[in-house]
Each structure stands twice: as C-alpha cells, then as structure tokens.
Write an enzyme that holds these catalytic residues in place. Structure first.
Site, PDB file in Angstrom:
ATOM      1  N   ALA A 167       0.826  -1.199   0.000  1.00  0.00           N
ATOM      2  CA  ALA A 167       0.000   0.000   0.000  1.00  0.00           C
ATOM      3  C   ALA A 167       0.862   1.251   0.000  1.00  0.00           C
ATOM      4  CB  ALA A 167      -0.917   0.000   1.221  1.00  0.00           C
ATOM      5  N   SER A 168       0.284   2.338  -0.448  1.00  0.00           N
ATOM      6  CA  SER A 168       0.939   3.645  -0.425  1.00  0.00           C
ATOM      7  C   SER A 168       2.304   3.554  -1.103  1.00  0.00           C
ATOM      8  CB  SER A 168       1.056   4.159   1.012  1.00  0.00           C
ATOM      9  OG  SER A 168       1.427   5.511   1.047  1.00  0.00           O
ATOM     10  N   GLY A 169       3.404   3.596  -0.323  1.00  0.00           N
ATOM     11  CA  GLY A 169       4.735   3.512  -0.909  1.00  0.00           C
ATOM     12  C   GLY A 169       4.986   2.204  -1.627  1.00  0.00           C
ATOM     13  N   GLY A 189      -2.801  -0.374  -3.249  1.00  0.00           N
ATOM     14  CA  GLY A 189      -3.423   0.869  -3.683  1.00  0.00           C
ATOM     15  C   GLY A 189      -2.723   2.065  -3.082  1.00  0.00           C
TER      16      GLY A 189
END
Length: 239
Positions: A167-169, A189
C-alpha cells in the site's frame, strides 16, 4: 515568506538545482569527474573497512552484510538451472525510510544500491522486486522508483511481486515496474497522505483571554503551518 516548493526555490536562486537520488551516480558525479558513468566503480565505506582490516581479521567483518555486491544473492541458477540470472530484491521488512535498511525497516539507500548493482551487472537480465510494506517516506519511495525506471530503461524488466501489503509507498514502487503480480488477498493501492494541524487560537482567546495578531509580508507567511489558525488557502495548495 514561508516555505517554497523545490521549483520555486530553484527559480528564486535559493538552490542550485533539483535532482533525484539516482542522478547523483548517473549524472552529477560523472560530470564532476569528467568521466563516463560506466567507467566509475564505487567502493562503499563498509566494504573499504572490510578490505583494510582483512589482514587483521580473517574473513573480514562477517556482521556487516553487503548484499549489493554479493553476486551469489543474484544467482538464481543454483536454484532453477539455466544461464539467465535474475536478481531477487526483497522489500519486505516493514515501513520505508530514508537511509539504510534495518531488520524492521526498508531503507532507500540500501535498496537503491541493490537496484543500481543489478542494473550495472551485465549478467543480470531482470529483477524480481518482492514487496510487503505499508509504505513510508515519500522521498525514499521517489528515489527507489527512479532506480526502477533506470533498470527498465536499461532493458532489464522489473517484476513487482506484492505479498500481504503493498500500500501507499509499496504501490508507488509497483507503478513503474514492467509487470505487477498481486495475491487475491493483497492490500494494495495508493492510500494517500493525511495532513493534520492542531490549532490553538480559540483556546487562548476563550480560556485565557489572550489575543494574537501578526504582521506578515504575504498570505503564505501568515498561514504557514501556524498553530493559531487552521489550514489557509496557500497551505492547502501545497498539501
């Protein structure tokens, strides 16, 4: 005047220029030395330390790993056979940070070094990037993403393999890859960034009867993450 974006700081002459981490090795150092990037070989500090003390300590210093220069970690032939070598790089030990990796953190300096080593080794034909991370530092992710793009530009495909969480990074690092493989239960995501600010203006006025007033040169300086007011228009643009 408050803070500036990097583009604004460059246009005002406050900084000489803007560069990603990968450009330090690809462009800036070669230009300063007047040499082609391919002719420059880097000796990292911990490896130099090992070489200097090799005559005093048999086998060097075993508790200082150097996976970026350990060719055995890139040799998948001993497991699957064949002549093609694929580099396996793991980013599975926690949040992403700037600096070196630790047992529970993924360091951009360490991972960039590994990606750069895979790009420079002619026998390496591609990279499997194993991801299991909730993300972390935006600058660290940007630097690693630049190295991934350099690998792909060197005609070396990068396959992102997402495990439990990307996620994110983790999603950031997956985006520039040649292929992305995800599990049905993977949490992935671009989760995004939440910015909060603790404001105290009403507290000072209503509880203590204290009022504040300010004289500033522009609206940005007035609202620049002051704890008295909420987010101003210029702050929201930058956030």
């Amino acid at each position: 005047h408050g803070s500036y974006t990097s583009q604004e700081a460059e246009s005002l002459g406050l900084i000489d220029g803007r560069s990603s981490y990968s450009n330090i090795y690809k462009k800036i150092i070669p230009e300063l030395l007047g040499l082609d990037e391919k002719k420059i070989s880097y000796l990292y500090l911990h490896r130099y330390y090992q070489r200097v003390y090799r005559s005093k300590l048999a086998g060097g210093i075993p508790d200082i790993p150097n996976t970026a220069e350990d060719t055995s970690s890139f040799n998948i032939r001993k497991y699957f056979g064949g002549s093609t070598k694929i580099a396996y790089i793991g980013a599975t030990n926690g949040a992403i940070i700037d600096g070196d990796s630790s047992k529970d953190r993924i360091g951009s300096t360490t991972l960039c070094r590994q990606l750069r080593a895979a790009r420079k080794k002619k026998e390496i034909k591609g990279v499997i990037l194993h991801l299991d991370t909730p993300g972390g530092s935006a600058t660290a992710c940007h630097n690693m993403a630049c190295e991934i793009k350099e690998l792909i530009n060197a005609s070396k495909p990068v396959i992102a393999v997402q495990s439990n969480v990307a996620a994110s990074g983790g999603y950031y690092l997956s985006a520039p890859c040649s292929y992305v493989l995800s599990q049905p239960s993977t949490i992935t995501g671009s989760i995004g960034v939440i910015a909060l600010k603790f404001t105290t203006k009403k507290f000072w006025k209503n509880k203590l009867g204290i009022n504040y007033d300010r004289v500033t040169t522009n609206p940005l300086a007035a609202s620049n993450f002051s704890m008295l007011d909420g987010f101003g228009e210029f702050e929201r643009i930058r956030v």
